[in-house]
Design a protein around this motif. Structure first.
Motif, PDB file in Angstrom:
ATOM      1  N   ARG A   1     115.836 -57.707  67.395  1.00  0.00           N
ATOM      2  CA  ARG A   1     115.450 -57.977  68.781  1.00  0.00           C
ATOM      3  C   ARG A   1     113.947 -58.094  68.965  1.00  0.00           C
ATOM      4  NH1 ARG A   1     118.696 -55.775  73.777  1.00  0.00           N
ATOM      5  NH2 ARG A   1     120.005 -57.382  72.821  1.00  0.00           N
ATOM      6  N   TYR A   2     113.157 -57.217  68.320  1.00  0.00           N
ATOM      7  CA  TYR A   2     111.715 -57.187  68.580  1.00  0.00           C
ATOM      8  C   TYR A   2     110.867 -57.616  67.373  1.00  0.00           C
ATOM      9  CZ  TYR A   2     113.357 -54.573  72.607  1.00  0.00           C
ATOM     10  OH  TYR A   2     114.021 -54.196  73.743  1.00  0.00           O
ATOM     11  N   ASN A   3     111.494 -58.112  66.353  1.00  0.00           N
ATOM     12  CA  ASN A   3     110.754 -58.646  65.212  1.00  0.00           C
ATOM     13  C   ASN A   3     110.233 -60.032  65.579  1.00  0.00           C
ATOM     14  OD1 ASN A   3     110.286 -60.159  62.707  1.00  0.00           O
ATOM     15  ND2 ASN A   3     111.152 -58.377  61.678  1.00  0.00           N
ATOM     16  N   PRO A   4     108.941 -60.306  65.359  1.00  0.00           N
ATOM     17  CA  PRO A   4     108.394 -61.603  65.778  1.00  0.00           C
ATOM     18  C   PRO A   4     109.148 -62.810  65.222  1.00  0.00           C
ATOM     19  CG  PRO A   4     106.610 -60.116  65.228  1.00  0.00           C
ATOM     20  CD  PRO A   4     107.883 -59.412  64.840  1.00  0.00           C
ATOM     21  N   PHE A   5     109.633 -62.711  63.974  1.00  0.00           N
ATOM     22  CA  PHE A   5     110.280 -63.876  63.386  1.00  0.00           C
ATOM     23  C   PHE A   5     111.624 -64.194  64.043  1.00  0.00           C
ATOM     24  CE2 PHE A   5     112.289 -66.336  59.930  1.00  0.00           C
ATOM     25  CZ  PHE A   5     111.325 -67.324  59.803  1.00  0.00           C
ATOM     26  N   PRO A   6     112.548 -63.238  64.196  1.00  0.00           N
ATOM     27  CA  PRO A   6     113.774 -63.550  64.945  1.00  0.00           C
ATOM     28  C   PRO A   6     113.505 -63.972  66.393  1.00  0.00           C
ATOM     29  CG  PRO A   6     114.115 -61.587  63.630  1.00  0.00           C
ATOM     30  CD  PRO A   6     112.649 -61.919  63.534  1.00  0.00           C
ATOM     31  N   MET A   7     112.502 -63.381  67.030  1.00  0.00           N
ATOM     32  CA  MET A   7     112.150 -63.813  68.385  1.00  0.00           C
ATOM     33  C   MET A   7     111.750 -65.289  68.377  1.00  0.00           C
ATOM     34  SD  MET A   7     109.929 -60.475  69.586  1.00  0.00           S
ATOM     35  CE  MET A   7     109.499 -61.101  71.220  1.00  0.00           C
ATOM     36  N   ALA A   8     110.953 -65.660  67.366  1.00  0.00           N
ATOM     37  CA  ALA A   8     110.518 -67.053  67.258  1.00  0.00           C
ATOM     38  C   ALA A   8     111.688 -67.975  66.961  1.00  0.00           C
ATOM     39  CB  ALA A   8     109.456 -67.179  66.171  1.00  0.00           C
ATOM     40  N   LEU A   9     112.659 -67.508  66.178  1.00  0.00           N
ATOM     41  CA  LEU A   9     113.841 -68.320  65.896  1.00  0.00           C
ATOM     42  C   LEU A   9     114.630 -68.596  67.170  1.00  0.00           C
ATOM     43  CD1 LEU A   9     115.094 -66.656  62.589  1.00  0.00           C
ATOM     44  CD2 LEU A   9     114.322 -69.018  62.843  1.00  0.00           C
ATOM     45  N   ARG A  10     114.760 -67.591  68.010  1.00  0.00           N
ATOM     46  CA  ARG A  10     115.475 -67.807  69.281  1.00  0.00           C
ATOM     47  C   ARG A  10     114.693 -68.757  70.188  1.00  0.00           C
ATOM     48  NH1 ARG A  10     116.790 -62.322  68.200  1.00  0.00           N
ATOM     49  NH2 ARG A  10     115.036 -61.517  69.400  1.00  0.00           N
TER      50      ARG A  10
END
Length: 284
Positions: free
Chosen positions: A82-91
């Motif tokens: 939820r708060y990892n920059p990379f998964p956030m960027a993927l969303r």
């Protein structure tokens, strides 16, 4: 979670507190913590993303977990997904690409009765399916061919297409996208090609080869959607050390250079608010 709105779309961004946590924990995740220990902690947490990434790094199931962004099981799972920059960027990437596909579909419907969309390294084709629905046009006016060398995501994608009422419009093709003309019906030229989520795993030479094949296959005036990726938040070392995601970085300018070398002309770009992905639309 904190959001910013750009052109009517809400994108995730780090709050000041989450940014502080990132700065404080990055040295431990990237350099100090032993990879074996970090892996054990991630697996112990029960994080679905961590487990899937260790079994199939960067695979389509991991992407779907990131997109779903389910309620975290605990604080470690929250930091992983939820708060990892990379998964956030993927969303964020998915939000923009879905919107861009919808815009292009509506653009091309003014010039043709049948719009063809191709996904390269498409997996289940989530972005394309949602883009078709978001476009709001008659679904029968769009046909999508989702090409991947690995057919593992196809059944999942077919079920998702059926739920969206797209089972007649979406076709899955197992094969090498460099031979795209062989995989499409005779006399079919795609209007839109999506190359998202594959170029970061390929060398410049491989990317250029795929771009060239797509440029040759596209209809006159057709568009390709692809991207550059930079490690803006210093996250990739952790992804490599612990989650086995080995990713090539490439700036938006680097990607546009490869597109030009492949024969593409007019281009526009958008850098998503986490500053990791620059999404590029290039015209034939």
């Amino acid at each position: 979670m904190k959001f910013v709105k750009v052109d009517g779309v809400e994108y995730e961004v780090l709050s000041p507190w989450r940014n502080f946590v990132k700065v404080m924990t990055n040295p431990w995740k990237n350099l100090l913590g032993h990879p074996w220990v970090l892996k054990k902690i991630m697996l112990w947490s029960g994080s679905p993303l961590a487990r899937e990434s260790m079994e199939r790094p960067g695979g389509w199931r991991a992407m779907e977990i990131v997109y779903e962004n389910a309620e975290p099981k605990n604080s470690i799972d929250a930091m992983a997904c939820r708060y990892n920059p990379f998964p956030m960027a993927l969303r964020n990437r998915k939000r923009y690409v879905t919107k861009r596909i919808a815009e292009l579909i509506n653009e091309y419907k003014e010039h043709t009765d049948k719009i063809c969309v191709v996904g390269v390294g498409a997996g289940p084709g989530t972005n394309i399916q949602e883009g078709i629905v978001l476009s709001g046009i008659d679904k029968d006016a769009v046909t999508a061919y989702l090409v991947d060398v690995d057919s593992g995501a196809f059944e999942y994608g077919k079920e998702a297409a059926k739920k969206r009422g797209l089972d007649r419009q979406v076709h899955y093709v197992e094969g090498d996208a460099r031979e795209i003309k062989k995989h499409l019906p005779i006399n079919i030229q795609p209007h839109i090609v999506k190359m998202i989520g594959i170029v970061e795993y390929l060398s410049d030479e491989q990317v250029r080869e795929l771009f060239t094949a797509m440029c040759e296959a596209l209809a006159p005036g057709g568009a390709i959607i692809t991207h550059g990726l930079v490690d803006y938040h210093n996250s990739l070392r952790f992804l490599r050390r612990v989650l086995n995601w080995h990713i090539h970085t490439r700036t938006g300018e680097d990607t546009m250079r490869l597109l030009k070398e492949a024969g593409f002309g007019e281009m526009d770009s958008f850098t998503t608010p986490m500053n990791i992905y620059t999404i590029i639309t290039a015209r034939k």
